[in-house]
Design an enzyme around this catalytic site. Structure first.
Site, mmCIF file in Angstrom:
data_model
loop_
_atom_site.group_PDB
_atom_site.id
_atom_site.type_symbol
_atom_site.label_atom_id
_atom_site.label_comp_id
_atom_site.label_asym_id
_atom_site.label_seq_id
_atom_site.Cartn_x
_atom_site.Cartn_y
_atom_site.Cartn_z
ATOM 1 N N HIS A 307 0.841 -1.201 0.000
ATOM 2 C CA HIS A 307 0.000 0.000 0.000
ATOM 3 C C HIS A 307 0.869 1.240 0.000
ATOM 4 O O HIS A 307 1.919 1.278 0.637
ATOM 5 C CB HIS A 307 -0.928 0.012 1.219
ATOM 6 C CG HIS A 307 -2.067 0.973 1.103
ATOM 7 N ND1 HIS A 307 -1.949 2.309 1.434
ATOM 8 C CD2 HIS A 307 -3.343 0.805 0.677
ATOM 9 C CE1 HIS A 307 -3.104 2.918 1.226
ATOM 10 N NE2 HIS A 307 -3.972 2.035 0.774
ATOM 11 N N ASP A 364 -7.873 -3.722 -1.346
ATOM 12 C CA ASP A 364 -8.334 -3.810 -2.730
ATOM 13 C C ASP A 364 -8.341 -5.251 -3.218
ATOM 14 O O ASP A 364 -9.224 -5.663 -3.976
ATOM 15 C CB ASP A 364 -7.438 -2.961 -3.648
ATOM 16 C CG ASP A 364 -7.493 -1.493 -3.295
ATOM 17 O OD1 ASP A 364 -8.606 -0.968 -3.134
ATOM 18 O OD2 ASP A 364 -6.433 -0.866 -3.166
#
Length: 428
Positions: A307, A364
């Protein structure tokens, strides 16, 4: 620590105050920099080191993997609250009492019918239109049916605008998906909870009764909570800067949706599924692709791992992994795409290359898996992200307007041609 910063330019020293946040974040207040230094500015492409505002909504510490809404940890909210409670918390600053929550939900339901003329706009789109473009257009179109601007000094007007968009937005999301699938447009069921109604609007077939699945309700509730706000990201900053011109709430939200559409922002979970489809088309060999991901000379990018902000772990991914396992277990889906996803997850969590580099599956990755298992089309994933982010955008817009923040107007460093004379066309 000193309560000021000293900047020296051409031998002259200038002092600027330091601002300290409630979580000990420190910022240099440079709002008087240009006037104090005869025009000197800072430059910070992407605003990675620039605070655009002071905000009391969301605290995020990427190094420690911390995410809190109004002081409450994301872990506790995901476990104990539902999405509508979290929306109320983000927008109004405190968790609602049962009476406040009931009233909030009742007021939302009163505004849940979208003007029938909006259907004509939906009909005008080809089925091939990307759902995010449709959703942004429909959200903007709401302005035409609610033309009066919100008086932000009126609590009643502000509240009515908020419940109106919270009511109508899920309908627009469902219509966007039904347009893509060629299904009739529905208004949902006022007798259901907020998330239950969303699921029914999305998945009810015209020729059969819809049966609620508590595992899907729980999974969607958690996904929406986890996406509800994430500090000053691209789309949130867009909502605030558009709103700073005193543009209305619906117009500001439409701009935020467009910002979220980009593959580097809200499109990430769609990119995960597109990557999995590409791996499947190439034979489904996960070990081959993990090897490609480790080869610095290979252009392949492993989507849904690591991330930009969270440097150790994504706290949201830990929460939603359990929900993903429950959804896959309950639905018993046999899907080679999901098998590939589980293979990549297993290898990434065990391979020291990925473990050492903190390349863990992120939110995600898991949200894409859940939406795929639910039967949501891949290009609808970002629309679902927008549905979760809605209360955060509203909260940020409301905060910005109540604080009477000035219109956003970034500076630039000009690097083009200096003054030159105009050449007649024959001399060029």
């Amino acid at each position: 620590m000193s309560d000021k910063a000293i900047l020296e330019i051409n031998g002259q020293k200038h002092e600027f105050p330091l601002i300290k946040g409630s979580e000990d974040e420190v910022a240099i207040d440079i709002k008087n920099l240009r006037s104090a230094t005869n025009g000197v500015i800072t430059i910070d492409p992407g605003y990675k080191n620039t605070g655009a505002c002071e905000s009391a909504i969301t605290f995020l510490d990427g190094e420690k993997g911390i995410l809190r809404y109004r002081g409450y940890s994301i872990e506790e909210l995901a476990e104990k609250a539902d999405f509508l409670e979290v929306a109320y918390l983000l927008i109004f600053g405190e968790l609602p009492t049962q009476e406040q929550l009931d009233q909030f939900h009742s007021d939302i339901k009163k505004h849940s019918v979208v003007d029938d003329d909006i259907k004509k706009i939906v009909d005008a789109f080809p089925r091939s239109a990307h759902p995010m473009g449709v959703l942004s257009s429909l959200t903007s179109a709401l302005t035409a049916f609610n033309p009066s601007s919100v008086n932000v000094d009126s609590e009643e007007e502000m509240y009515n605008a908020i419940v109106r968009i919270l009511a109508k937005f899920p309908v627009l999301v469902a219509w966007t998906m039904h347009k893509k699938l060629g299904l009739p447009l529905d208004y949902g069921d006022k007798n259901l909870g907020y998330v239950e109604n969303i699921l029914k609007m999305l998945f009810k077939q015209p020729n059969e009764e819809y049966v609620q699945n508590p595992i899907l309700i729980n999974a969607l509730d958690k996904l929406l909570i986890l996406h509800a706000d994430h500090e000053q990201n691209c789309s949130t900053s867009t909502v605030r800067i558009v709103g700073s011109s005193h543009a209305g709430l619906f117009a500001s939200l439409s701009a935020g949706i467009s910002a979220l559409w980009g593959p580097l922002h809200g499109g990430a979970n769609q990119a995960v599924l597109e990557m999995l489809e590409a791996i499947k088309a190439d034979g489904g060999d996960t070990k081959k692709y993990m090897g490609k991901a480790k080869d610095k000379d290979d252009p392949f990018r492993l989507m849904g791992f690591g991330h930009r902000v969270y440097k150790n772990f994504d706290p949201r991914a830990k929460i939603i992994k359990k929900a993903a396992d429950e959804v896959l277990g309950d639905l018993g889906i046999e899907d080679p795409i999901l098998d590939i996803a589980k293979g990549l997850e297993k290898e990434a969590l065990e391979d020291m290359y990925f473990v050492d580099r903190k390349l863990y599956p992120n939110v995600d990755f898991y949200s894409g898996i859940i939406y795929r298992a639910m039967g949501i089309p891949t290009d609808m994933f970002t629309v679902m992200f927008a549905l979760g982010r809605l209360p955060g955008w509203i909260a940020q817009w409301r905060e910005m307007r109540l604080r009477k923040e000035p219109i956003g107007r970034p500076r630039q460093v000009y690097v083009g041609e200096t003054l030159r004379s105009f050449k007649e066309r024959k001399d060029r």
